[in-house]
Design a protein around this motif. Sequence first.
Motif, PDB file in Angstrom:
ATOM      1  N   ALA A  96     -18.122   8.331  -1.100  1.00 20.50           N
ATOM      2  CA  ALA A  96     -19.224   9.209  -1.255  1.00 20.50           C
ATOM      3  C   ALA A  96     -19.001  10.701  -2.277  1.00 20.50           C
ATOM      4  O   ALA A  96     -19.551  10.831  -2.974  1.00 20.50           O
ATOM      5  N   CYS A  97     -17.667  11.339  -1.682  1.00 24.90           N
ATOM      6  CA  CYS A  97     -17.416  12.463  -2.353  1.00 24.90           C
ATOM      7  C   CYS A  97     -16.263  12.446  -3.266  1.00 24.90           C
ATOM      8  O   CYS A  97     -15.848  13.260  -3.866  1.00 24.90           O
ATOM      9  N   GLY A  98     -15.426  11.192  -3.384  1.00 22.60           N
ATOM     10  CA  GLY A  98     -14.313  11.112  -4.334  1.00 22.60           C
ATOM     11  C   GLY A  98     -12.989  11.576  -3.679  1.00 22.60           C
ATOM     12  O   GLY A  98     -11.965  11.612  -4.428  1.00 22.60           O
ATOM     13  N   ASP A  99     -13.136  12.378  -2.361  1.00 25.20           N
ATOM     14  CA  ASP A  99     -11.953  12.765  -1.987  1.00 25.20           C
ATOM     15  C   ASP A  99     -10.760  11.992  -1.578  1.00 25.20           C
ATOM     16  O   ASP A  99     -11.274  10.711  -1.356  1.00 25.20           O
ATOM     17  N   THR A 100      -9.540  12.324  -1.657  1.00 19.80           N
ATOM     18  CA  THR A 100      -8.502  11.366  -1.342  1.00 19.80           C
ATOM     19  C   THR A 100      -7.675  11.656  -0.371  1.00 19.80           C
ATOM     20  O   THR A 100      -7.569  12.946   0.050  1.00 19.80           O
ATOM     21  N   LYS A 101      -7.170  10.956   0.381  1.00 19.38           N
ATOM     22  CA  LYS A 101      -5.943  10.971   1.395  1.00 19.38           C
ATOM     23  C   LYS A 101      -4.981  10.300   1.204  1.00 19.38           C
ATOM     24  O   LYS A 101      -5.094   9.021   0.816  1.00 19.38           O
ATOM     25  N   VAL A 102      -3.624  10.777   1.601  1.00 16.99           N
ATOM     26  CA  VAL A 102      -2.518  10.086   1.351  1.00 16.99           C
ATOM     27  C   VAL A 102      -2.220   8.943   2.394  1.00 16.99           C
ATOM     28  O   VAL A 102      -2.227   9.248   3.425  1.00 16.99           O
ATOM     29  N   ILE A 103      -1.850   7.724   1.815  1.00 16.83           N
ATOM     30  CA  ILE A 103      -1.239   6.857   2.848  1.00 16.83           C
ATOM     31  C   ILE A 103       0.040   6.582   2.485  1.00 16.83           C
ATOM     32  O   ILE A 103       0.560   6.156   1.300  1.00 16.83           O
ATOM     33  N   ASP A 104       1.092   6.930   3.502  1.00 11.72           N
ATOM     34  CA  ASP A 104       2.527   7.041   3.236  1.00 11.72           C
ATOM     35  C   ASP A 104       3.217   5.712   3.493  1.00 11.72           C
ATOM     36  O   ASP A 104       4.261   5.513   3.576  1.00 11.72           O
ATOM     37  N   PHE A 105       2.290   4.721   3.766  1.00 12.84           N
ATOM     38  CA  PHE A 105       2.902   3.266   4.106  1.00 12.84           C
ATOM     39  C   PHE A 105       2.639   2.520   2.848  1.00 12.84           C
ATOM     40  O   PHE A 105       1.608   2.511   1.977  1.00 12.84           O
ATOM     41  N   CYS A 106       3.546   1.692   2.380  1.00 14.20           N
ATOM     42  CA  CYS A 106       3.457   1.086   1.294  1.00 14.20           C
ATOM     43  C   CYS A 106       4.053  -0.615   1.861  1.00 14.20           C
ATOM     44  O   CYS A 106       5.004  -0.932   2.265  1.00 14.20           O
ATOM     45  N   PRO A 107       2.912  -1.554   1.450  1.00 15.90           N
ATOM     46  CA  PRO A 107       3.033  -2.771   1.974  1.00 15.90           C
ATOM     47  C   PRO A 107       3.779  -3.839   0.840  1.00 15.90           C
ATOM     48  O   PRO A 107       3.713  -5.010   1.122  1.00 15.90           O
ATOM     49  N   ILE A 108       4.459  -3.168  -0.282  1.00 15.87           N
ATOM     50  CA  ILE A 108       5.007  -4.172  -1.296  1.00 15.87           C
ATOM     51  C   ILE A 108       5.883  -4.987  -0.690  1.00 15.87           C
ATOM     52  O   ILE A 108       5.956  -6.307  -1.212  1.00 15.87           O
ATOM     53  N   GLU A 109       6.846  -4.815   0.177  1.00 12.34           N
ATOM     54  CA  GLU A 109       7.905  -5.716   0.667  1.00 12.34           C
ATOM     55  C   GLU A 109       7.323  -6.745   1.301  1.00 12.34           C
ATOM     56  O   GLU A 109       7.497  -8.062   1.201  1.00 12.34           O
ATOM     57  N   GLN A 110       6.137  -6.701   2.076  1.00 12.46           N
ATOM     58  CA  GLN A 110       5.376  -7.789   2.844  1.00 12.46           C
ATOM     59  C   GLN A 110       4.834  -8.653   1.625  1.00 12.46           C
ATOM     60  O   GLN A 110       4.537  -9.925   1.945  1.00 12.46           O
ATOM     61  N   ILE A 111       4.202  -7.787   0.622  1.00 16.55           N
ATOM     62  CA  ILE A 111       3.394  -8.882  -0.237  1.00 16.55           C
ATOM     63  C   ILE A 111       4.423  -9.624  -1.137  1.00 16.55           C
ATOM     64  O   ILE A 111       4.119 -10.704  -1.212  1.00 16.55           O
ATOM     65  N   LYS A 112       5.588  -9.107  -1.407  1.00 16.02           N
ATOM     66  CA  LYS A 112       6.562  -9.997  -2.016  1.00 16.02           C
ATOM     67  C   LYS A 112       6.970 -11.048  -1.188  1.00 16.02           C
ATOM     68  O   LYS A 112       7.325 -12.295  -1.811  1.00 16.02           O
ATOM     69  N   SER A 113       7.087 -10.988   0.113  1.00 12.62           N
ATOM     70  CA  SER A 113       7.437 -12.166   0.942  1.00 12.62           C
ATOM     71  C   SER A 113       6.257 -13.146   0.836  1.00 12.62           C
ATOM     72  O   SER A 113       6.747 -14.241   0.781  1.00 12.62           O
ATOM     73  N   PHE A 114       4.928 -12.889   0.923  1.00 15.39           N
ATOM     74  CA  PHE A 114       4.103 -13.902   0.294  1.00 15.39           C
ATOM     75  C   PHE A 114       3.979 -14.337  -1.204  1.00 15.39           C
ATOM     76  O   PHE A 114       3.298 -15.435  -1.120  1.00 15.39           O
ATOM     77  N   LEU A 115       4.746 -13.613  -1.873  1.00 11.76           N
ATOM     78  CA  LEU A 115       4.532 -14.344  -3.515  1.00 11.76           C
ATOM     79  C   LEU A 115       6.027 -14.181  -3.813  1.00 11.76           C
ATOM     80  O   LEU A 115       6.530 -13.687  -4.844  1.00 11.76           O
ATOM     81  N   PRO A 116       6.910 -15.340  -3.345  1.00 13.74           N
ATOM     82  CA  PRO A 116       8.268 -15.263  -3.568  1.00 13.74           C
ATOM     83  C   PRO A 116       8.752 -15.619  -5.100  1.00 13.74           C
ATOM     84  O   PRO A 116       9.791 -15.442  -5.469  1.00 13.74           O
ATOM     85  N   ASN A 117       7.953 -16.293  -5.809  1.00 14.81           N
ATOM     86  CA  ASN A 117       8.042 -16.777  -7.032  1.00 14.81           C
ATOM     87  C   ASN A 117       7.484 -15.998  -8.128  1.00 14.81           C
ATOM     88  O   ASN A 117       7.345 -16.560  -9.266  1.00 14.81           O
TER      89      ASN A 117
END
Length: 137
Positions: A96-117
């Motif tokens: 609605a307003c474009g405001d942002t909030k920081v998310i200090d969690f990064c799921p990249i390691e989990q994503i890499k485990s689902f895409l090993p190749n």
Amino acid sequence: MKTEEAINIIKEHGHKYTNKRRDMIDFFVSEDKYINAKMIQQKMDKNYPGISFDTIYRNLHLFKELGIVEGTELDGEMKFRIACTDHHHHHFICEACGDTKVIDFCPIEQIKSFLPNVDIHTHKLEVYGVCESCKNA
């Protein structure tokens, strides 16, 4: 990112420093949320009457290329915000307003485990919804 840091990036890459560019960057720094080109043009038109969308878009493209601003597509249009440079994180973006909030969690390691190749070179996570202020309005 602060205005002076952005100006230094522009100069370091051999681009011309102008008051228009400083004013655009100052606007991004003060807003600190996603905004569209029309909002930037309306703000800039006060000090630079008749400033064109072409000028706005040319500078937005340069700023994005240099990592000064970040872009996202929201409601079918590109919106931009000043780049975050202090630490790796992701964002919640209010639709609605474009405001942002920081998310200090990064799921990249989990994503890499689902895409090993695959080789992942970069990533960006954005979560969209309605912020507390807009929800309560």
